[in-house]
Design a protein around this motif. Structure first.
Motif, PDB file in Angstrom:
ATOM      1  N   ALA A 160       0.798  -1.226   0.000  1.00 22.39           N
ATOM      2  CA  ALA A 160       0.000   0.000   0.000  1.00 22.39           C
ATOM      3  C   ALA A 160       0.830   1.275   0.000  1.00 22.39           C
ATOM      4  CB  ALA A 160      -0.954  -0.018   1.199  1.00 22.39           C
ATOM      5  N   ALA A 161       2.164   1.164   0.107  1.00 21.45           N
ATOM      6  CA  ALA A 161       2.995   2.372   0.045  1.00 21.45           C
ATOM      7  C   ALA A 161       3.774   2.449  -1.271  1.00 21.45           C
ATOM      8  CB  ALA A 161       3.967   2.401   1.233  1.00 21.45           C
ATOM      9  N   VAL A 162       3.501   1.521  -2.170  1.00 18.64           N
ATOM     10  CA  VAL A 162       4.235   1.484  -3.452  1.00 18.64           C
ATOM     11  C   VAL A 162       3.722   2.622  -4.351  1.00 18.64           C
ATOM     12  CG1 VAL A 162       4.541   0.120  -5.563  1.00 18.64           C
ATOM     13  CG2 VAL A 162       4.686  -0.990  -3.320  1.00 18.64           C
ATOM     14  N   PRO A 163       4.634   3.320  -5.048  1.00 21.26           N
ATOM     15  CA  PRO A 163       4.173   4.383  -5.953  1.00 21.26           C
ATOM     16  C   PRO A 163       3.246   3.827  -7.033  1.00 21.26           C
ATOM     17  CG  PRO A 163       6.558   4.478  -5.681  1.00 21.26           C
ATOM     18  CD  PRO A 163       6.093   3.217  -5.006  1.00 21.26           C
ATOM     19  N   MET A 164       2.223   4.600  -7.335  1.00 18.93           N
ATOM     20  CA  MET A 164       1.248   4.181  -8.344  1.00 18.93           C
ATOM     21  C   MET A 164       1.923   3.923  -9.693  1.00 18.93           C
ATOM     22  SD  MET A 164      -1.665   3.512  -7.860  1.00 18.93           S
ATOM     23  CE  MET A 164      -2.813   2.819  -8.986  1.00 18.93           C
ATOM     24  N   ALA A 165       2.920   4.745 -10.017  1.00 17.48           N
ATOM     25  CA  ALA A 165       3.585   4.591 -11.323  1.00 17.48           C
ATOM     26  C   ALA A 165       4.229   3.208 -11.434  1.00 17.48           C
ATOM     27  CB  ALA A 165       4.642   5.677 -11.501  1.00 17.48           C
ATOM     28  N   ALA A 166       4.667   2.640 -10.307  1.00 19.78           N
ATOM     29  CA  ALA A 166       5.253   1.295 -10.340  1.00 19.78           C
ATOM     30  C   ALA A 166       4.154   0.248 -10.496  1.00 19.78           C
ATOM     31  CB  ALA A 166       6.056   1.053  -9.066  1.00 19.78           C
ATOM     32  N   LEU A 167       3.063   0.405  -9.748  1.00 15.21           N
ATOM     33  CA  LEU A 167       1.972  -0.583  -9.857  1.00 15.21           C
ATOM     34  C   LEU A 167       1.391  -0.597 -11.274  1.00 15.21           C
ATOM     35  CD1 LEU A 167       0.130  -0.105  -6.439  1.00 15.21           C
ATOM     36  CD2 LEU A 167       1.787  -1.875  -7.082  1.00 15.21           C
ATOM     37  N   GLU A 168       1.443   0.553 -11.938  1.00 19.45           N
ATOM     38  CA  GLU A 168       0.906   0.624 -13.306  1.00 19.45           C
ATOM     39  C   GLU A 168       1.714  -0.238 -14.286  1.00 19.45           C
ATOM     40  OE1 GLU A 168       0.904   4.831 -13.898  1.00 19.45           O
ATOM     41  OE2 GLU A 168      -1.015   5.084 -12.839  1.00 19.45           O
ATOM     42  N   ARG A 169       2.943  -0.634 -13.903  1.00 22.57           N
ATOM     43  CA  ARG A 169       3.778  -1.484 -14.769  1.00 22.57           C
ATOM     44  C   ARG A 169       3.919  -2.896 -14.197  1.00 22.57           C
ATOM     45  NH1 ARG A 169       2.870   0.509 -18.969  1.00 22.57           N
ATOM     46  NH2 ARG A 169       4.240  -1.102 -19.779  1.00 22.57           N
ATOM     47  N   THR A 170       3.038  -3.288 -13.288  1.00 18.93           N
ATOM     48  CA  THR A 170       3.226  -4.535 -12.537  1.00 18.93           C
ATOM     49  C   THR A 170       2.079  -5.511 -12.761  1.00 18.93           C
ATOM     50  OG1 THR A 170       4.432  -3.347 -10.814  1.00 18.93           O
ATOM     51  CG2 THR A 170       3.508  -5.471 -10.189  1.00 18.93           C
ATOM     52  N   LEU A 171       2.425  -6.796 -12.758  1.00 11.73           N
ATOM     53  CA  LEU A 171       1.425  -7.873 -12.798  1.00 11.73           C
ATOM     54  C   LEU A 171       1.598  -8.757 -11.568  1.00 11.73           C
ATOM     55  CD1 LEU A 171       1.960  -8.972 -16.539  1.00 11.73           C
ATOM     56  CD2 LEU A 171       0.203  -7.411 -15.648  1.00 11.73           C
TER      57      LEU A 171
END
Ligand code: ATP
Length: 380
Positions: A160-171
């Motif tokens: 829940a503290a991960v930057p959104m920009a990273a989650l947008e590139r994650t599976l």
């Protein structure tokens, strides 16, 4: 698993964080089966180890064996410097300040979804993937983090503290599976790690004694152990080696058996008074200090546009606790959270993670729990 990104999967390169464990092995397996171009990346985050035993080297060998079976390349990267400066330093500083840090939250934010992600991008990755039990929805409304489908394994709290920009590139290819299915899939595919035990504990401490580990880096200041409330209120019943070794709500490792006049019942840490080095303990599992209904936080991190405050949602204050309905308001640069029912043993340094049903909205580090209970008054 069906392809979950737009475009031709055969042209889509995914770098999988391969830890040598079963979860990341099945993550790679599912992506290979879905037709992606898959490559593994093993990271070394911790260089020292006890008695020359090098768990990371064994884990790397396991990751390599998985890649052999799946016929995919394996890369390796050393982030131990980044880990020391961006996770471990914070971990020690936080303990030294009397808080209870959450290194897994930090490791995800600083290492897996930053140093690792950037390295993977340099290797040509369109996406990264890990074996976390959480779900990511990527659609026209953007990216949303949801709890993992297996409630016993859900790891969204740590993400829940991960930057959104990273989650947008994650599976997260395991997010919709129960763990039992993951092991069965590993066995069926002949993955050599199918029966490898799950890793437990903080990654760099593993099975080691936690206090002993901390002592190598931080020395505590001894002080009295006093009883908070009840018939023995205020009585000194022992000496502790340092408040830094204890956390609010802790039950094990207090070494307080056989206190004269006290019941044969477990003791809990009720509070840590840094001013007087006093460790307040109680045998009342429902002591008011363990049942605070309010907390304040540092600046929040929202996974998407910041919601309007005040906000009704649910918040979870520890990994293995239920989220509890609450009202979130702005306070200074952080938040104030008022729960409908008390969560158990709110500990500064841990994270409050906010949910709307399964949807993880964001997080904020806990700064204070409640209106500090004047435990001294319980001695009257
Ligand atoms: N040393 C590592 N190198 C690369 N990726 C890693 C490493 N450690 C963890 N990861 C990634 O982060 C995910 C979650 O890490 P965590 O420590 O929670 O793993 P885990 O549940 O023990 O999973 P696994 O069974 O894959 O070890 C892993 O599934 C993997 O994708």
């Amino acid at each position: 698993m069906t392809a979950c990104v737009e475009g031709d999967v055969a042209d889509t390169r995914v770098v999988v964080g391969l830890s040598g464990g079963v979860d990341s092995a099945v993550t790679a397996l599912r992506l290979v089966e879905a037709g992606y171009q898959v490559e593994g990346l093993f990271m070394f985050n911790w260089s020292e180890d006890e008695a020359g035993r090098c768990q990371a080297a064994d884990d790397f060998d396991d990751a390599a064996a998985v890649c052999d079976v799946l016929d995919i390349p394996l890369h390796r990267a050393d982030f131990s410097h980044e880990y020391k400066t961006r996770v471990f330093r914070y971990f020690l500083d936080s303990y030294a300040a009397g808080r209870t840090p959450n290194p897994d939250v930090l490791c995800n934010r600083e290492i897996k979804f930053d140093a690792f992600l950037h390295h993977a991008r340099r290797l040509g990755a369109d996406w990264i993937a890990t074996g976390h039990y959480a779900r990511l929805v990527h659609d026209e409304r953007g990216t949303r983090l949801l709890r993992g489908a297996d409630p016993a394994k859900d790891q969204s709290y740590f993400l829940a503290a991960v930057p959104m920009a990273a989650l947008e590139r994650t599976l997260f290819p395991l997010g919709d599976l129960p763990k039992t299915d993951v092991r069965a899939m590993a066995r069926r595919a002949g993955l050599p790690v199918h029966d490898k035990p799950d890793s437990t504990g903080v990654c760099f401490i593993g099975e080691r004694d936690f206090e002993g580990f901390l002592r190598q880096y931080l020395s505590g200041r001894a002080g009295p152990v006093r009883v908070a409330g009840g018939p023995l209120a205020g009585r000194v019943i022992g000496e502790h080696a340092g408040l830094i070794y204890y956390t609010i709500g802790q039950r094990r490792g207090l070494g307080l058996g056989g206190v004269p006049g006290a019941a044969q019942a477990p003791w809990y840490v009720a509070d840590k008074d840094l001013g007087s080095d006093t460790l307040w303990v109680t045998q009342d599992a429902a002591h008011p200090a363990l049942m605070e209904t309010r907390l304040t936080t540092a600046a929040p991190h929202w996974l998407g546009p910041a919601p309007a405050l005040p906000l009704r949602c649910a918040a979870q204050v520890r990994y293995r606790q239920r989220a509890i309905a609450c009202r979130v308001t702005a306070q200074d640069s952080g938040l104030a959270v008022q729960f409908d029912h008390p969560p158990r043993a709110i500990a500064p340094g841990q994270y409050a993670v906010f949910y709307d049903g399964d949807h993880c909205l964001g997080s904020a580090e806990i700064v204070t729990a409640g209106a500090p209970a004047p435990l001294q008054s319980a001695t009257a």
